[in-house]
Enzyme design. Structure first.
Site, PDB file in Angstrom:
ATOM      1  N   GLU A 251       5.360 -18.493  -2.923  1.00  0.00           N
ATOM      2  CA  GLU A 251       5.777 -18.026  -1.599  1.00  0.00           C
ATOM      3  C   GLU A 251       6.103 -19.192  -0.676  1.00  0.00           C
ATOM      4  OE1 GLU A 251       3.068 -13.947  -1.457  1.00  0.00           O
ATOM      5  OE2 GLU A 251       2.338 -15.805  -0.534  1.00  0.00           O
TER       6      GLU A 251
ATOM      7  N   ARG B   9      -6.843   3.271   9.657  1.00  0.00           N
ATOM      8  CA  ARG B   9      -7.388   3.442  11.007  1.00  0.00           C
ATOM      9  C   ARG B   9      -6.751   4.684  11.622  1.00  0.00           C
ATOM     10  NH1 ARG B   9      -5.516   1.758  15.842  1.00  0.00           N
ATOM     11  NH2 ARG B   9      -3.934   0.456  14.844  1.00  0.00           N
TER      12      ARG B   9
ATOM     13  N   GLY C 170       0.812  -1.209   0.000  1.00  0.00           N
ATOM     14  CA  GLY C 170       0.000   0.000   0.000  1.00  0.00           C
ATOM     15  C   GLY C 170       0.844   1.257   0.000  1.00  0.00           C
TER      16      GLY C 170
ATOM     17  N   HIS D  31      -3.768  -8.742  -5.158  1.00  0.00           N
ATOM     18  CA  HIS D  31      -3.745 -10.182  -4.932  1.00  0.00           C
ATOM     19  C   HIS D  31      -5.196 -10.630  -5.016  1.00  0.00           C
ATOM     20  CE1 HIS D  31      -2.385 -14.025  -3.670  1.00  0.00           C
ATOM     21  NE2 HIS D  31      -2.578 -13.902  -2.372  1.00  0.00           N
TER      22      HIS D  31
END
Length: 396
Positions: free
Chosen positions: A260, A109, A90, A172
């Site tokens: 991964e 937040r 992000g 994703h």
């Protein structure tokens, strides 16, 4: 065996910027936030959209040059890109898009750690930094870059702001592909698109700052506007991609989760650990075991693979190393193939997803993660690595 001098030369030419630990302080994390001129546009590009041959299969590849600054503004200039979440992806994507003059706001937040970091990076509360709900309301492109578990938790709040004509963006496809587990089912009257950079957010940012750009894959889940493809290619360039490949949401998720857990992270550490332990049990010193297991791999041999492929790496090693590698890769292949097949099956049937969501949704997840990472960090192998790395020529 490659000499220390050769290893040093290879490292100096090819090493990437170091990736910081997640637990770094805000001051350390702020290093990647430095505003950059639109470095991507400064690099000369001579190629454009092409159909290329990948080992006998033809695929279309899009490049940064396909979306120059004027085109980027033409396609996205009237949009408000609301980046929800300020983890490594992000943050990197928000900063890269802002550097390329896109209208970026961030939703977080209020007054949390990420909020304070976003403020440090120049986002202003009430102007470009908002609580999640307000950012979702203001945005025309909702860029959902929360963690997979975070997306599941935030979806009931976010979905009411996904009104007709908006675009929902992911990096994703996890939440959409595993909708039975996450509850994420986008409204039918919006575009739903994906751009998945092939690397950590730290690398997405650093490669953009270097004027290079990272590889990324794109996918379209819903194209209501008829413009989803044009917009996701532009967004890919906007967030820092240099080369862009097409895929589907499902294929992106399956390959990403397999990679991964496999060669990129899980399998490679398993191999490092096994070889190191065998060498130590046979009387080799920690420094020797680490050098022959990790240091030579990452600083000398893997960069050669990255340059020109596996055969190139083999060709640049001694005949003894070549013969041994060619004789032993097949036993390793046969030993690990069933593990990879089991891994893919667990991804495909959703069991890996359910386990991941369960573990990552626990209230004490971060504390438990730190305990697991501490075991690795404080193991003999990685303590030896600290000393070995301190001896690299560029650190002296």
């Amino acid at each position: 065996m490659i000499s220390r001098a050769s290893a040093a030369r290879a490292f100096s030419a090819l090493a990437r910027p170091a990736v910081a630990r997640p637990a770094l302080s805000l001051a350390a994390r702020s290093a990647v936030s430095r505003p950059t001129p639109i470095a991507a546009a400064a690099v000369s590009q001579t190629r454009s959209i092409k159909t290329l041959d990948f080992g006998g299969s033809k695929e279309v590849v899009y490049e940064r040059s396909d979306v120059p600054a004027a085109k980027l503004q033409e396609v996205l200039g009237k949009d408000v890109c609301a980046v929800i979440g300020y983890g490594t992806q992000g943050r990197a994507q928000a900063l890269n898009a802002r550097d390329q003059k896109l209208n970026v706001i961030v939703g977080l937040r209020k007054d949390g750690v990420s909020w304070k970091l976003a403020e440090k990076d120049g986002f202003v509360a009430g102007k470009t930094l908002f609580p999640i709900e307000e950012a979702c309301q203001k945005g025309t492109i909702i860029m959902n870059l929360l963690s997979d578990a975070g997306q599941k938790d935030a979806w009931p709040t976010m979905k009411k702001y996904l009104t007709k004509g908006k675009t929902l963006y992911f990096s994703h496809g996890f939440g959409v592909v595993y909708s039975k587990e996450t509850g994420i089912v986008p409204p039918k009257d919006i575009d739903v698109i994906l751009c998945a950079p092939k690397g950590s957010g730290t690398t997405v940012r650093s490669l953009f700052q270097e004027g290079r750009g990272i590889n990324a894959s794109i996918a379209i889940h819903q194209d209501v506007s008829g413009k989803a493809k044009e917009r996701i290619i532009a967004l890919g360039v906007g967030v820092g991609a240099g080369y862009i490949y097409e895929t589907t949401f499902k294929k992106e998720v399956y390959s990403d989760l397999t990679g991964e857990r496999g060669v990129l992270m899980g399998a490679i550490y398993g191999l490092f650990k096994a070889q190191y332990e065998v060498l130590r049990k046979k009387g080799h010193s920690p420094s020797e075991a680490f050098n022959e297991t990790v240091e030579e791999a990452t600083q000398s041999l893997y960069p050669l693979i990255g340059q020109n492929g596996m055969d190139w790496m083999y060709a640049n090693c001694s005949t003894t190393a070549q013969r041994g590698a060619l004789d032993w890769y097949d036993p390793f292949y046969k030993a690990t193939l069933p593990v990879f097949e089991d891994l893919y099956e667990s991804v495909e049937n959703g069991s890996e997803t359910r386990r991941t969501l369960e573990m990552n949704s626990r209230a004490d997840y971060r504390e438990q993660l730190e305990k697991e990472l501490k075991v690795i960090r404080e193991s003999e192998m990685w303590k030896a690595g600290i000393t070995v790395r301190s001896l690299r020529p560029e650190r002296n």
